[in-house]
Design an enzyme around this catalytic site. Sequence first.
Site, PDB file in Angstrom:
ATOM      1  N   LYS A 100       0.803  -1.224   0.000  1.00  0.00           N
ATOM      2  CA  LYS A 100       0.000   0.000   0.000  1.00  0.00           C
ATOM      3  C   LYS A 100       0.839   1.278   0.000  1.00  0.00           C
ATOM      4  CE  LYS A 100      -4.461  -1.330   1.932  1.00  0.00           C
ATOM      5  NZ  LYS A 100      -5.477  -0.965   2.943  1.00  0.00           N
ATOM      6  N   ASP A 111     -10.097   3.716   1.695  1.00  0.00           N
ATOM      7  CA  ASP A 111     -10.330   3.095   3.004  1.00  0.00           C
ATOM      8  C   ASP A 111     -11.157   3.992   3.922  1.00  0.00           C
ATOM      9  OD1 ASP A 111      -9.113   0.634   2.590  1.00  0.00           O
ATOM     10  OD2 ASP A 111      -7.134   1.343   3.214  1.00  0.00           O
TER      11      ASP A 111
END
Length: 287
Positions: free
Chosen positions: A80, A117
């Site tokens: 990520k 997210d």
Amino acid sequence: MTSDSQNQTANPPPQVPIAGVLGWPIAHSRSPALHGHWLARYGIKGHYVPVAVAPEHLAEVLHTMPRMGFVGANVTIPHKEAVLALADVVTDRAALIGAANTLIFRPDGTIHADNTDGYGFIANIRQNAPGWIPDLGPAAVIGAGGAARAVVASLLESGVPELRITNRTRLRAQQIRSEFGAKVVVYDWDDAGAMLEGALTVVNATSMGMVGKPPLRVALDALAPGTLVTDLVYTPLITPFLAEAQARGCEIVDGLGMLLHQGAPGFERWFGHRPEVDEALRAAVLG
């Protein structure tokens, strides 16, 4: 008169879009079930596949995927943060969080990195606790990793007046304060229980309590009935942390919905349809 082969060259068949999820390892990911359900539900011709990528091969794989017909990808552990340096365009929120979970491959080969997210976190709460009003009181976040950073950004954007945070390594929590501003108040790990006093929103943003991980050992005595308590862990769906909070009269929201909602923006960009998050999707992802 032209031959069939000439016609096929002049008018190639439309490309079937492919997306996937990059991780190392990746077999545990529920994203293929998530996106596979949506593809089938909406009758979309497309594919979504797990792609196991070792860190040393990430750059090579990323720059090859657009040439293989991929229109984008989700990104999970441990990539990520690394994908930010490899992307051509990084959204402001991905840069602020310091990680990306959604990639879009443009026709010209450029890679756009985003982070959904925080969107998934807030959408999960709003769907499952529609009476939640973030600006009525402080929020408390346990943990200071990548997922916690997304949660902090989204809570501050939602209007919480104060955001309390604690982490076993205090330095990481202090780093979040330095980057996100004066509304963030850092508590020592030993004072995590006291941090919950007066908090109207409480979040476990660590992996503690997950199957195979140590339990989250934070005293919940200060939790007031009616407090919204949520856990990013979704294996098990109801963690011991959530179970105890519920027993104390708190409103709880499990972490599965965050996974489901964070996938929606990427699916829409790759396959051209905004998908729904509902009970049928939850059932499909839970298997």
